[in-house]
Design a protein around this motif. Structure first.
Motif: not given
Length: 344
Positions: A13-29
């Motif tokens: 879960q932590s690894q999946d969350l890391t991927s979500i964080i690193l790919s977030s750039s827009t306000p929605q993300e």
């Protein structure tokens, strides 16, 4: 002891969350990533969050402050500071996004409460990159003699100088989660300002740069700044967080600032020791990162002499250009401490 299956699930879960964080750039993300972080922390007890803080927390810091790599050297050439979440909030002028990120990082938020609980269990320690430390600290860590007395001569580093697991010397700064986050928080405006100075058009240096010259970067301190449109306070996320951290972690009632190399704060008897320790840590961190000016070290000369510590002169090292953009944070910090003086 946690079951192996649960530990593996937490890591995944932590690894999946890391991927979500690193790919977030827009306000929605970014908003979605904040929600995912809070959901994870709500569903895990502090002792179940070790994978989050070992795997996910460092990349989160990178995204928050716009660091391309939280462990890489700042000397690596970069055309500009990457836009992190804090910069995205400021540029978007989106009050809802600002509120979302502020909620995640605020002293009363789930992240900070988890950090506090985790630190009380002594489960996680970080090695802070030496190249991101204040210049005078890097100088002391460069020699065995000075390194051995760093924690004695400066209360900020008491109990934090640890052994380098690679070469065996005591030349690393070990921090708990709260300390690690606050070091990066203090470093952010310094890093951002230095990079802006590197990519800006070169200007002729004056003969002497002093702390008071930083006022040019304080909004409203010059005619140029007065003509700039004022951004909404709620979208200046860094300043909002700074004020929130000072109010929460550095209580202004019943303390005064005094000149001492051991402590910048003196609380009356009856205060909780952990509150005093955290307040002193936070104030000392901001002082050492922001208020050194051209003295190279904030330590009193007589204290340095008593321990046989000799720092290089600025005449040898050259003058330091005032860090662009740091003035606003310094102004708030100093005004907050002055408020404590008036109320004590």
């Amino acid at each position: 002891m946690l079951p192996h299956s649960y530990t593996a699930d937490s890591l995944s879960q932590s690894q999946d969350l890391t991927s979500i964080i690193l790919s977030s750039s827009t306000p929605q993300e970014i908003s979605s990533a904040c929600a995912s972080i809070e959901s994870f922390l709500h569903s895990h007890s502090p002792d179940q969050c070790r994978h989050f803080f070992s795997v996910t927390f460092p990349p989160l810091i990178c995204k928050l402050f716009g660091f391309n790599d939280a462990t890489s050297s700042p000397a690596k050439p970069k055309s500009q500071l990457a836009n992190g979440w804090i910069d995205t909030v400021l540029l978007s002028d989106d009050a809802d996004l600002a509120a979302r990120v502020f909620s995640l990082l605020s002293p009363e938020g789930t992240l900070m409460s988890t950090i506090s609980a985790l630190d009380s269990l002594f489960l996680v320690k970080y090695v802070f990159p030496t190249e991101r430390l204040p210049e005078w600290t890097r100088f002391m860590l460069s020699t065995d003699k000075d390194c051995s007395i760093l924690s004695v001569i400066c209360s900020l580093f008491k109990g934090k100088v640890g052994e380098d697991s690679i070469n065996g010397s005591f030349r690393q700064i070990h921090l708990n989660v709260f300390e690690y986050y606050m070091f990066w928080f203090a470093y952010y405006p310094v890093c951002r300002g230095n990079r802006e100075n590197l990519v800006s058009v070169s200007v002729k240096r004056s003969k002497k740069f002093r702390l008071e010259n930083w006022t040019y970067s304080i909004r409203g301190s010059s005619s140029v700044n007065k003509r700039e449109p004022e951004r909404k306070l709620e979208c200046n996320l860094y300043i909002r967080l700074l004020l929130a951290y000072l109010r929460s972690f550095v209580p202004v009632l019943d303390f005064r600032v005094h000149q001492s190399y051991g402590s910048l704060l003196h609380y009356a008897s009856g205060h909780d020791g952990s509150i005093i320790s955290r307040a002193e840590f936070l104030v000392n961190t901001f002082v050492h990162y922001w208020l050194v000016d051209n003295d190279f070290s904030p330590l009193p000369v007589n204290v340095c002499k008593s321990f046989g510590v000799s720092f290089p002169s600025r005449l040898v090292l050259g003058e330091t250009i005032p860090t662009s953009g740091l003035g606003e944070a310094v102004k708030l910090f100093v005004e907050y401490l002055n408020l404590s003086l008036m109320q004590s």
